[in-house]
Design an enzyme around this catalytic site. Structure first.
Site, mmCIF file in Angstrom:
data_model
loop_
_atom_site.group_PDB
_atom_site.id
_atom_site.type_symbol
_atom_site.label_atom_id
_atom_site.label_comp_id
_atom_site.label_asym_id
_atom_site.label_seq_id
_atom_site.Cartn_x
_atom_site.Cartn_y
_atom_site.Cartn_z
ATOM 1 N N TYR A 29 67.817 89.591 20.386
ATOM 2 C CA TYR A 29 66.557 90.087 20.338
ATOM 3 C C TYR A 29 66.722 91.498 19.853
ATOM 4 O O TYR A 29 65.627 92.178 19.752
ATOM 5 C CB TYR A 29 65.854 89.963 21.750
ATOM 6 C CG TYR A 29 65.921 88.643 22.345
ATOM 7 C CD1 TYR A 29 65.329 87.459 21.546
ATOM 8 C CD2 TYR A 29 66.680 88.303 23.418
ATOM 9 C CE1 TYR A 29 65.273 86.136 22.099
ATOM 10 C CE2 TYR A 29 66.762 86.901 23.950
ATOM 11 C CZ TYR A 29 65.813 86.011 23.304
ATOM 12 O OH TYR A 29 65.931 84.795 23.672
ATOM 13 N N HIS A 106 58.668 84.065 17.074
ATOM 14 C CA HIS A 106 59.993 84.146 18.045
ATOM 15 C C HIS A 106 61.084 85.060 17.129
ATOM 16 O O HIS A 106 61.054 85.146 15.996
ATOM 17 C CB HIS A 106 60.731 82.661 17.953
ATOM 18 C CG HIS A 106 60.007 81.553 18.823
ATOM 19 N ND1 HIS A 106 59.948 81.795 20.167
ATOM 20 C CD2 HIS A 106 59.130 80.604 18.230
ATOM 21 C CE1 HIS A 106 59.212 80.981 20.416
ATOM 22 N NE2 HIS A 106 58.665 79.975 19.790
ATOM 23 N N ILE A 107 61.555 86.113 18.264
ATOM 24 C CA ILE A 107 62.210 86.962 17.397
ATOM 25 C C ILE A 107 63.579 86.442 16.783
ATOM 26 O O ILE A 107 63.964 86.953 15.679
ATOM 27 C CB ILE A 107 62.539 88.111 18.565
ATOM 28 C CG1 ILE A 107 61.280 88.833 18.946
ATOM 29 C CG2 ILE A 107 63.505 89.207 17.911
ATOM 30 C CD1 ILE A 107 61.470 89.568 20.252
ATOM 31 N N SER A 108 64.175 85.664 17.596
ATOM 32 C CA SER A 108 65.462 84.928 17.012
ATOM 33 C C SER A 108 65.107 83.668 16.301
ATOM 34 O O SER A 108 63.785 83.217 16.583
ATOM 35 C CB SER A 108 66.179 84.702 18.247
ATOM 36 O OG SER A 108 65.959 83.830 19.125
ATOM 37 N N ARG A 117 66.201 74.907 22.685
ATOM 38 C CA ARG A 117 65.086 75.650 21.962
ATOM 39 C C ARG A 117 64.661 75.133 20.666
ATOM 40 O O ARG A 117 63.473 75.718 20.167
ATOM 41 C CB ARG A 117 65.830 77.191 22.050
ATOM 42 C CG ARG A 117 66.048 77.916 23.127
ATOM 43 C CD ARG A 117 66.666 79.067 22.796
ATOM 44 N NE ARG A 117 67.411 79.649 23.872
ATOM 45 C CZ ARG A 117 66.950 80.357 24.773
ATOM 46 N NH1 ARG A 117 65.529 80.619 24.849
ATOM 47 N NH2 ARG A 117 67.679 80.930 25.925
#
EC number: 4.2.1.10
Length: 152
Positions: A29, A106-108, A117
C-alpha cells in the site's frame, strides 16, 4: 441573471483498515497516508470545480448508511471497500441503488495477490474499476466521475 447551482460533490469512501495507510503493509500500500489520498482527490476535483467529501469507516453498516445518504446528493462515488470488496453483498446492494457513477479503487493489484482477493462483489456493479495504481488510482477515479458527469 439565473442563479448558479453548486455542483454535487464526489464522495470518496474508504473501508476497513484504510485509516492505517502509510503504516500497514507498505510493500502493498506504500507510505502515503489517507490524508494524502484525500489531498490528491481534492486536487483532481478542483480542476473541474467540484468538491470532494471523504469518509472512512471500519464498519460495514456505516459505509452502507453513507451510500444511502448519497442517493441523489453526489456526482458519483469513488470507493475503496477494502476487505468488504470480497465479502459484502450488502455493500454491493447499497451501491447498486445509486443513480450516479461508482468507481471501485484498490491501491494494490488485487489480481496479483492472494486468491481470495481476486473476486470483488463491487466490481460487477461498478462503472469502472481501478487497481494497482497506488493512490494515483483515486485521482483517476475522481477525474472519471467529473468527466462522466459533464464537468469538463
Amino acid at each position: 441573471m439565473p442563479l448558479m447551482t453548486p455542483s454535487l460533490p464526489v464522495l470518496v469512501l474508504n473501508g476497513p483498515n484504510l485509516n492505517l495507510l502509510g503504516q500497514r503493509q507498505p510493500e502493498f500500500y506504500g507510505r502515503d497516508t489517507l490524508d494524502d489520498v484525500v489531498s490528491r482527490c481534492e486536487a483532481a476535483a478542483e480542476k473541474f470545480g467540484v468538491v470532494v467529501e471523504a469518509k472512512q469507516s471500519n464498519h460495514e453498516g456505516q459505509l452502507i448508511d453513507w451510500v444511502h445518504e448519497a442517493r441523489g446528493n453526489v456526482a458519483g462515488i469513488v470507493i475503496n471497500p477494502g476487505g468488504y470488496s470480497h465479502t459484502s453483498v450488502a455493500l454491493r446492494d447499497a451501491l447498486v441503488t445509486l443513480d450516479a457513477p461508482v468507481v471501485e479503487v484498490h491501491i494494490s493489484n488485487i489480481h496479483s495477490r492472494e486468491e481470495f482477493r481476486h473476486h470483488s462483489y463491487v466490481s460487477g456493479i461498478a462503472d469502472a474499476v481501478i487497481c494497482g495504481l497506488g493512490i494515483d488510482g483515486y485521482s483517476a477515479a475522481v477525474e472519471f466521475v467529473c468527466i462522466r458527469e459533464g464537468k469538463n
